[in-house]
Design an enzyme around this catalytic site. Structure first.
Site, short mmCIF file in Angstrom:
data_model
loop_
_atom_site.label_atom_id
_atom_site.label_comp_id
_atom_site.label_asym_id
_atom_site.label_seq_id
_atom_site.Cartn_x
_atom_site.Cartn_y
_atom_site.Cartn_z
N GLY A 180 -19.39 -6.89 -21.63
CA GLY A 180 -19.17 -5.47 -21.89
C GLY A 180 -17.69 -5.14 -21.73
O GLY A 180 -16.83 -6.01 -21.90
N GLY A 219 -15.97 -7.02 -18.65
CA GLY A 219 -15.98 -8.46 -18.87
C GLY A 219 -15.02 -8.87 -19.97
O GLY A 219 -14.21 -9.79 -19.80
N HIS A 225 6.23 8.58 -39.85
CA HIS A 225 6.61 7.27 -40.37
C HIS A 225 7.77 6.73 -39.54
O HIS A 225 8.63 7.51 -39.16
CB HIS A 225 7.04 7.43 -41.84
CG HIS A 225 7.56 6.17 -42.44
ND1 HIS A 225 6.73 5.15 -42.85
CD2 HIS A 225 8.84 5.75 -42.69
CE1 HIS A 225 7.47 4.16 -43.34
NE2 HIS A 225 8.75 4.51 -43.24
N1 LIG Z 1 -11.71 0.75 -21.44
C1 LIG Z 1 -12.51 1.56 -20.80
O1 LIG Z 1 -12.53 2.76 -21.03
C2 LIG Z 1 -13.42 0.99 -19.78
C3 LIG Z 1 -13.13 -0.22 -19.16
C4 LIG Z 1 -14.02 -0.71 -18.23
C5 LIG Z 1 -15.16 0.00 -17.92
N2 LIG Z 1 -15.40 1.17 -18.54
C6 LIG Z 1 -16.63 1.93 -18.27
O2 LIG Z 1 -17.36 1.31 -17.25
C7 LIG Z 1 -18.69 1.09 -17.69
C8 LIG Z 1 -19.18 -0.18 -17.10
O3 LIG Z 1 -18.52 -1.30 -17.70
P1 LIG Z 1 -19.12 -2.74 -17.54
O4 LIG Z 1 -18.40 -3.69 -18.41
O5 LIG Z 1 -19.24 -3.02 -16.09
O6 LIG Z 1 -20.60 -2.53 -18.06
P2 LIG Z 1 -21.19 -2.64 -19.55
O7 LIG Z 1 -22.52 -2.03 -19.46
O8 LIG Z 1 -20.21 -2.16 -20.55
O9 LIG Z 1 -21.32 -4.21 -19.77
C9 LIG Z 1 -22.14 -5.01 -19.00
C10 LIG Z 1 -22.55 -6.19 -19.86
O10 LIG Z 1 -23.18 -7.16 -19.07
C11 LIG Z 1 -24.32 -7.65 -19.78
N3 LIG Z 1 -25.24 -8.20 -18.79
C12 LIG Z 1 -26.04 -7.52 -17.93
N4 LIG Z 1 -26.72 -8.40 -17.15
C13 LIG Z 1 -26.31 -9.64 -17.52
C14 LIG Z 1 -26.65 -10.94 -17.08
N5 LIG Z 1 -27.53 -11.14 -16.11
N6 LIG Z 1 -26.06 -11.99 -17.69
C15 LIG Z 1 -25.16 -11.81 -18.68
N7 LIG Z 1 -24.80 -10.59 -19.13
C16 LIG Z 1 -25.37 -9.53 -18.55
C17 LIG Z 1 -24.83 -6.46 -20.54
O11 LIG Z 1 -25.62 -6.83 -21.63
C18 LIG Z 1 -23.51 -5.81 -20.97
O12 LIG Z 1 -23.03 -6.32 -22.17
C19 LIG Z 1 -18.63 1.06 -19.20
O13 LIG Z 1 -19.83 1.56 -19.75
C20 LIG Z 1 -17.47 1.93 -19.53
O14 LIG Z 1 -17.91 3.22 -19.81
C21 LIG Z 1 -14.55 1.68 -19.46
#
Ligand SMILES: NC(=O)c1ccc[n+]([C@@H]2O[C@H](COP(=O)([O-])OP(=O)(O)OC[C@H]3O[C@@H](n4cnc5c(N)ncnc54)[C@H](O)[C@@H]3O)[C@@H](O)[C@H]2O)c1
Ligand SMILES: Cc1cc2nc3c(=O)[nH]c(=O)nc-3n(C[C@H](O)[C@H](O)[C@H](O)COP(=O)(O)OP(=O)(O)OC[C@H]3O[C@@H](n4cnc5c(N)ncnc54)[C@H](O)[C@@H]3O)c2cc1C
Length: 459
Positions: free
Chosen positions: A182, A185, A444
């Site tokens: 996500g 990660g 530009h």
């Molecule tokens: N750039 C940004 O604005 C930013 C950056 C970081 C976080 N965030 C916010 O924080 C929130 C949380 O982020 P996050 O990355 O922690 O969560 P996320 O929900 O975005 O990603 C978690 C990921 O882990 C996977 N997953 C879950 N269990 C698993 C397992 N057992 N094995 C393998 N994969 C598994 C899920 O399918 C998902 O893809 C996000 O929804 C976002 O809104 C935003």
């Protein structure tokens, strides 16, 4: 002691409302277990992770710029990079202290808050328990790292370990396994890959960034570092320690069990809302993502509000800030308040290298809802700034209603995506049309000229 507003938490969901109302003369108490403002964002989230990202981006650009005449070998001093991250965090905490001390009527108490009734909050402080009564309560207790029940999960580092002040790591690991593809990660995988680590991302779902439109993800993934190896539909079975500090991860993929090892395993399997003790007992209703709220940030309990990650609607810092301001306006105006949270026009960026950003309605949602739309596209291949930087992959995609030509949404993958989405987001939020965008003199030679150029392609 009585207050007009008590906030549970002092992060982005809490302090904008607190400051706004304190300036109007209301008496406000913010309670936060950290004892500082800005919550997860400054402690272990946005600011420290982006401090690392900027170094990674400059490092990557420098390599490419050697062929543009900027010769010489840059050396990464990992420890100094992390010190810089810490110093940004420190300076922002000092800035917040100053803002707080200059705001009469507003105080911050370090402690863990519990709702003992719809108006009463008990706070467990270092000096014992204290009781407070609030005319209004704002629950902004945020979210916390979710650790799936995988044997050996305690051997993994999380974003908290990595991005907190005095990070748990002091040098760049040569190999990293990331559990979860996500936001956290994939961003973290990108930073390590930029510094030369080989990174395997084990994602449970069948695409990286499962919450994001597959069209956007399919534009982004081919542009990521070749040092990142994504494994989709990977079911992680265990994490174990090996000799010389290495960790082994066992996972199932296509009915086969696979063993891989790396210097570091990073757990990024998502976050979960933190519901303060007593909130349920006080009658606050939960939904599937967190505390249930309407677009005025009201819970089902009159005078109790919930902003930011705790309601799970748009878990982003700037969305928490906007929600907090809507809450302040609701408290000020009551039934006459006209401000509403527009959950549909919050810009979102995945800060990979390059970034992917989107706002509003993207193609899969438009198709799912059978909304007729026209697409306008600008490819960075033809963009002067992208050519100057040698970063010509990707482009700007805008989606307009077929009949009204009102801008419904857009996304950008590639150069300056994280900045371009601001202008596109403002246009979505203001209800602008293709003609409005086409008739604006976008600057530009900046990639933003692609926004008006894309819109002009419809006429
Ligand atoms: N750039 C940004 O604005 C930013 C950056 C970081 C976080 N965030 C916010 O924080 C929130 C949380 O982020 P996050 O990355 O922690 O969560 P996320 O929900 O975005 O990603 C978690 C990921 O882990 C996977 N997953 C879950 N269990 C698993 C397992 N057992 N094995 C393998 N994969 C598994 C899920 O399918 C998902 O893809 C996000 O929804 C976002 O809104 C935003
Ligand atoms: C690694 C990472 C990177 C991120 N990058 C970005 C980014 O680039 N851009 C972006 O927009 N978002 C990003 N986010 C998400 C962003 O950090 C959150 O959306 C934002 O901080 C939410 O603000 P909040 O006020 O709702 O919650 P939080 O910031 O979590 O604040 C809640 C506060 O409440 C306190 N608290 C909890 N329970 C209690 C209690 N019972 N009593 C007292 N205090 C309590 C906590 O200590 C915390 O300080 C990132 C998140 C992570 C993890």
């Amino acid at each position: 002691m009585d207050y007009d507003l008590i906030t549970i938490g002092a992060g982005g969901g809490a302090y904008p409302a607190a400051f706004r109302l304190a300036r109007l003369g209301l008496k406000i108490l913010m309670v936060d277990s950290k004892g500082v403002m800005s919550g997860n964002c400054l402690a272990e989230g946005c600011v420290p992770s982006k401090s690392v990202r900027e170094v990674a981006e400059h490092w990557e650009r420098q390599r490419r710029f050697s062929s543009f005449g900027l010769k010489g070998d840059l050396v990464l001093d990992f420890e100094r990079m992390m010190n810089h991250k810490d110093s940004v965090q420190k300076v922002r905490y000092q800035q917040h202290d100053g803002e707080l001390s200059r705001t009469p009527g507003l105080s911050l108490l370090k402690g863990k808050a519990k709702m003992v009734s719809k108006h009463d909050i008990s706070v467990l402080t270092d000096d014992g328990e204290r009781l407070f009564r609030g005319k209004h309560i704002l629950i902004a207790s945020g979210s916390d790292v979710f650790i799936p029940p995988i044997p050996g999960a305690n051997l993994c580092l999380t974003s908290h370990d990595l991005y907190k002040m005095n990070s748990a790591i002091h040098s760049c690991p040569s190999s990293v396994i990331v559990i979860g593809g996500g936001y956290v990660g994939l961003e973290t995988a990108t930073f390590f890959a930029a510094f030369g680590s080989s990174v395997t991302v084990l994602e449970l779902g069948d695409q990286l960034l499962p919450g994001i439109d597959s069209e956007i993800v399919s534009m982004l993934v081919p542009q990521l570092s070749s040092l990142i190896t994504p494994v989709l539909s990977a079911q992680v079975l265990s994490v174990t320690s090996q000799s010389e500090g290495k960790k082994r991860v066992k996972y199932r993929h296509n009915q086969t069990e696979v063993d891989i090892s790396a210097e570091m395993v990073f757990m990024a399997a998502g976050r979960r809302p933190v519901i303060p003790d007593g909130a349920r007992e006080a009658g606050v209703v939960m939904g599937p993502r967190g505390i249930e709220v309407d677009d005025r940030m009201r819970t089902n309990v009159p005078h109790v509000f919930a902003c930011g990650d705790v309601n799970g609607r748009t878990p982003l810092f700037h969305a928490a800030v906007r929600q907090s301001l809507v809450c302040a306006h609701q408290i000020m105006g009551g039934e006459h308040a006209s401000d509403r949270m527009d959950f549909g026009s919050v810009p979102t960026t995945v800060f990979t290298l390059p970034a992917a950003s989107y706002v509003g309605l993207t193609p899969s949602i438009l198709k799912e809802r059978s909304i007729p739309f026209k697409r306008a596209t600008y490819f960075f291949e033809e963009d002067s700034r992208a050519q100057i930087f040698g970063e010509t992959a990707g482009g700007i995609h805008l989606f307009f209603h077929s009949e009204t030509l009102k801008l419904l949404g857009g996304y950008v993958v590639g150069i300056d995506a994280e900045n371009l989405i601001g202008e596109i987001g403002l246009a979505v939020s203001a209800g602008l049309s293709a003609m409005d965008l086409a008739s604006f003199a976008d600057q530009h030679p900046m990639a933003s000229e692609g926004i008006s150029k894309a819109a002009r392609s419809l006429f």
